[in-house]
Design a protein around this motif. Structure first.
Motif, PDB file in Angstrom:
ATOM      1  N   VAL A  43       0.779  -1.235   0.005  1.00 30.82           N
ATOM      2  CA  VAL A  43      -0.062  -0.062  -0.057  1.00 30.82           C
ATOM      3  C   VAL A  43       0.918   1.096   0.071  1.00 30.82           C
ATOM      4  CG1 VAL A  43      -1.863   1.110   1.267  1.00 30.82           C
ATOM      5  CG2 VAL A  43      -1.679  -1.445   1.463  1.00 30.82           C
ATOM      6  N   MET A  44       0.741   2.041  -1.041  1.00 33.69           N
ATOM      7  CA  MET A  44       1.586   3.153  -1.299  1.00 33.69           C
ATOM      8  C   MET A  44       0.989   4.527  -0.882  1.00 33.69           C
ATOM      9  SD  MET A  44       4.444   1.306  -1.789  1.00 33.69           S
ATOM     10  CE  MET A  44       5.763   0.785  -3.037  1.00 33.69           C
ATOM     11  N   ALA A  45       1.614   5.406  -0.364  1.00 33.46           N
ATOM     12  CA  ALA A  45       1.230   6.780  -0.249  1.00 33.46           C
ATOM     13  C   ALA A  45       2.235   7.610  -1.090  1.00 33.46           C
ATOM     14  CB  ALA A  45       1.154   7.082   1.370  1.00 33.46           C
ATOM     15  N   ARG A  46       1.710   8.393  -1.832  1.00 28.67           N
ATOM     16  CA  ARG A  46       2.381   9.561  -2.751  1.00 28.67           C
ATOM     17  C   ARG A  46       1.891  10.696  -2.663  1.00 28.67           C
ATOM     18  NH1 ARG A  46       2.362   4.629  -5.870  1.00 28.67           N
ATOM     19  NH2 ARG A  46       4.170   3.859  -6.200  1.00 28.67           N
ATOM     20  N   ASP A  47       2.646  11.809  -2.804  1.00 33.02           N
ATOM     21  CA  ASP A  47       2.293  13.197  -2.569  1.00 33.02           C
ATOM     22  C   ASP A  47       2.087  13.671  -4.012  1.00 33.02           C
ATOM     23  OD1 ASP A  47       4.504  13.822  -4.363  1.00 33.02           O
ATOM     24  OD2 ASP A  47       5.700  14.419  -2.531  1.00 33.02           O
ATOM     25  N   GLY A  48       1.465  14.899  -3.972  1.00 31.46           N
ATOM     26  CA  GLY A  48       0.742  15.527  -5.364  1.00 31.46           C
ATOM     27  C   GLY A  48       1.893  15.445  -6.570  1.00 31.46           C
ATOM     28  N   GLU A  49       3.127  15.384  -6.269  1.00 30.42           N
ATOM     29  CA  GLU A  49       3.948  15.021  -7.198  1.00 30.42           C
ATOM     30  C   GLU A  49       4.648  13.898  -7.567  1.00 30.42           C
ATOM     31  OE1 GLU A  49       6.606  17.649  -5.231  1.00 30.42           O
ATOM     32  OE2 GLU A  49       4.829  19.021  -5.548  1.00 30.42           O
ATOM     33  N   GLY A  50       3.820  12.792  -6.837  1.00 28.99           N
ATOM     34  CA  GLY A  50       4.116  11.597  -7.170  1.00 28.99           C
ATOM     35  C   GLY A  50       5.306  10.881  -6.268  1.00 28.99           C
ATOM     36  N   SER A  51       5.834  11.636  -5.402  1.00 24.85           N
ATOM     37  CA  SER A  51       7.001  11.118  -4.605  1.00 24.85           C
ATOM     38  C   SER A  51       6.612  10.142  -3.504  1.00 24.85           C
ATOM     39  CB  SER A  51       7.744  12.274  -4.130  1.00 24.85           C
ATOM     40  OG  SER A  51       8.106  13.124  -5.083  1.00 24.85           O
ATOM     41  N   LEU A  52       7.124   9.240  -3.303  1.00 22.49           N
ATOM     42  CA  LEU A  52       6.759   8.222  -2.167  1.00 22.49           C
ATOM     43  C   LEU A  52       6.886   8.664  -0.930  1.00 22.49           C
ATOM     44  CD1 LEU A  52       5.620   5.296  -1.867  1.00 22.49           C
ATOM     45  CD2 LEU A  52       7.938   4.443  -1.524  1.00 22.49           C
ATOM     46  N   GLN A  53       5.809   8.714  -0.213  1.00 21.49           N
ATOM     47  CA  GLN A  53       5.812   9.317   1.234  1.00 21.49           C
ATOM     48  C   GLN A  53       5.690   8.127   2.279  1.00 21.49           C
ATOM     49  OE1 GLN A  53       6.740  12.752   1.862  1.00 21.49           O
ATOM     50  NE2 GLN A  53       7.230  12.223  -0.403  1.00 21.49           N
ATOM     51  N   SER A  73       7.755   9.088   5.394  1.00 22.28           N
ATOM     52  CA  SER A  73       8.905   9.592   5.608  1.00 22.28           C
ATOM     53  C   SER A  73       8.604  10.755   6.706  1.00 22.28           C
ATOM     54  CB  SER A  73       8.766  10.613   4.229  1.00 22.28           C
ATOM     55  OG  SER A  73       7.507  11.567   3.964  1.00 22.28           O
ATOM     56  N   GLU A  74       9.822  11.456   7.042  1.00 20.17           N
ATOM     57  CA  GLU A  74       9.842  12.361   8.228  1.00 20.17           C
ATOM     58  C   GLU A  74       8.816  13.226   7.918  1.00 20.17           C
ATOM     59  OE1 GLU A  74      13.217  13.741  10.123  1.00 20.17           O
ATOM     60  OE2 GLU A  74      14.551  11.969   9.237  1.00 20.17           O
ATOM     61  N   THR A  75       8.676  13.777   6.706  1.00 21.66           N
ATOM     62  CA  THR A  75       7.730  15.120   6.388  1.00 21.66           C
ATOM     63  C   THR A  75       6.567  14.817   6.536  1.00 21.66           C
ATOM     64  OG1 THR A  75       8.175  14.780   4.086  1.00 21.66           O
ATOM     65  CG2 THR A  75       9.597  16.282   5.151  1.00 21.66           C
ATOM     66  N   ALA A  76       6.245  13.614   6.367  1.00 20.56           N
ATOM     67  CA  ALA A  76       4.542  13.107   6.521  1.00 20.56           C
ATOM     68  C   ALA A  76       4.212  12.656   7.544  1.00 20.56           C
ATOM     69  CB  ALA A  76       4.371  12.032   5.412  1.00 20.56           C
ATOM     70  N   ARG A  77       5.094  12.260   8.665  1.00 23.67           N
ATOM     71  CA  ARG A  77       4.892  11.665   9.773  1.00 23.67           C
ATOM     72  C   ARG A  77       3.841  12.715  10.567  1.00 23.67           C
ATOM     73  NH1 ARG A  77      10.820   9.570  11.187  1.00 23.67           N
ATOM     74  NH2 ARG A  77      10.567   7.922   9.438  1.00 23.67           N
ATOM     75  N   GLY A  78       2.731  12.173  11.351  1.00 23.84           N
ATOM     76  CA  GLY A  78       1.828  12.893  12.123  1.00 23.84           C
ATOM     77  C   GLY A  78       0.720  13.464  11.233  1.00 23.84           C
ATOM     78  N   SER A  79       0.759  13.251   9.844  1.00 26.52           N
ATOM     79  CA  SER A  79      -0.162  13.777   8.911  1.00 26.52           C
ATOM     80  C   SER A  79      -1.559  13.049   8.822  1.00 26.52           C
ATOM     81  CB  SER A  79       0.196  13.939   7.658  1.00 26.52           C
ATOM     82  OG  SER A  79       0.569  12.922   7.012  1.00 26.52           O
ATOM     83  N   GLY A  80      -1.470  11.787   9.355  1.00 29.36           N
ATOM     84  CA  GLY A  80      -2.536  10.780   9.256  1.00 29.36           C
ATOM     85  C   GLY A  80      -2.190   9.636   8.225  1.00 29.36           C
ATOM     86  N   ILE A  81      -1.180   9.750   7.460  1.00 25.49           N
ATOM     87  CA  ILE A  81      -0.970   8.850   6.224  1.00 25.49           C
ATOM     88  C   ILE A  81      -1.187   7.541   7.113  1.00 25.49           C
ATOM     89  CG2 ILE A  81       0.697   8.130   4.762  1.00 25.49           C
ATOM     90  CD1 ILE A  81       1.217  11.050   4.101  1.00 25.49           C
ATOM     91  N   GLY A  82      -0.115   7.405   7.965  1.00 21.52           N
ATOM     92  CA  GLY A  82      -0.185   5.717   8.489  1.00 21.52           C
ATOM     93  C   GLY A  82      -1.282   5.248   8.692  1.00 21.52           C
ATOM     94  N   ARG A  83      -2.229   6.176   9.527  1.00 17.81           N
ATOM     95  CA  ARG A  83      -3.703   5.434   9.586  1.00 17.81           C
ATOM     96  C   ARG A  83      -4.242   5.076   8.304  1.00 17.81           C
ATOM     97  NH1 ARG A  83      -7.732   8.603   9.247  1.00 17.81           N
ATOM     98  NH2 ARG A  83      -6.468  10.553  10.195  1.00 17.81           N
TER      99      ARG A  83
END
Length: 142
Positions: A43-53, A73-83
Motif C-alpha cells: 500500500v503506497m502513499a504518494r504526494d501530489g508530485e508522485g513522490s513516495l511518502q 517519511s519524516e515530512t509526512a509523519r503525524g499527518s494521518g497517512i499511517g492510519r
C-alpha cells in the motif's frame, strides 16, 4: 546423520523442504488455506508530485494479514497517512478473507501507533535486537 548449516542450498533441496512442510500441514489440517492463495501486496502513499511518502508491505495468508513493514517519511509523519495506510491494508485483507492481523514492531518503532489503531499487545521478546525489545500485536478484523 550429518547436520550442517547451508547458506545457499540448491533450489531442489529448498523446494523439497517447502513441499515437505506444505504436505505435512495439508495432511494435518484438511481445510487449511493453500499456500498458493498467499497474496503479497504493498500500500503506497504518494504526494501530489508522485513522490513516495510512505507505505506498507504485507501478505495475506492463513486468514491473517501479516504487516511486514510500514514506513512514513519524516515530512509526512503525524499527518494521518499511517492510519490511512493501515485502513487500506486492512480493507484489502478483509476483502481477501482475512479475519486477523499480525504485526511485529521494535521498542523504538511504532507500538503506540499500532495500539492507537486497534492492535492489542500479545507478547514481548526482550533483548531483540540486543538492548531493545520486539513487540507482537494482533487485531481482529471481522
Amino acid at each position: 546423520m550429518n547436520i550442517e548449516i547451508e547458506r545457499n542450498p540448491s533450489k531442489a533441496e529448498a523446494d523439497l523442504l517447502r513441499r515437505g512442510i506444505k504436505a505435512f500441514n495439508e495432511e494435518t489440517v484438511r481445510d487449511l488455506e493453500p499456500s498458493e492463495e498467499e497474496k503479497r501486496f504493498h500500500v503506497m502513499a504518494r504526494d501530489g508530485e508522485g513522490s513516495l511518502q510512505g507505505g506498507i508491505r504485507a501478505t495475506c495468508y492463513w486468514n491473517t494479514l501479516h504487516i511486514e513493514l510500514l514506513w512514513i517519511s519524516e515530512t509526512a509523519r503525524g499527518s494521518g497517512i499511517g492510519r490511512k495506510l493501515i485502513q487500506k491494508a486492512e480493507a484489502f485483507a478483509r476483502d481477501n478473507g482475512c479475519e486477523n492481523a499480525l504485526v511485529e514492531t521494535t521498542s523504538w518503532q511504532a507500538r503506540p501507533f499500532y495500539e492507537k489503531n486497534g492492535y492489542n499487545h500479545m507478547a514481548t521478546l526482550p533483548n531483540r535486537p540486543k538492548g531493545h525489545s520486539s513487540h507482537y500485536l494482533k487485531k481482529v478484523l471481522i
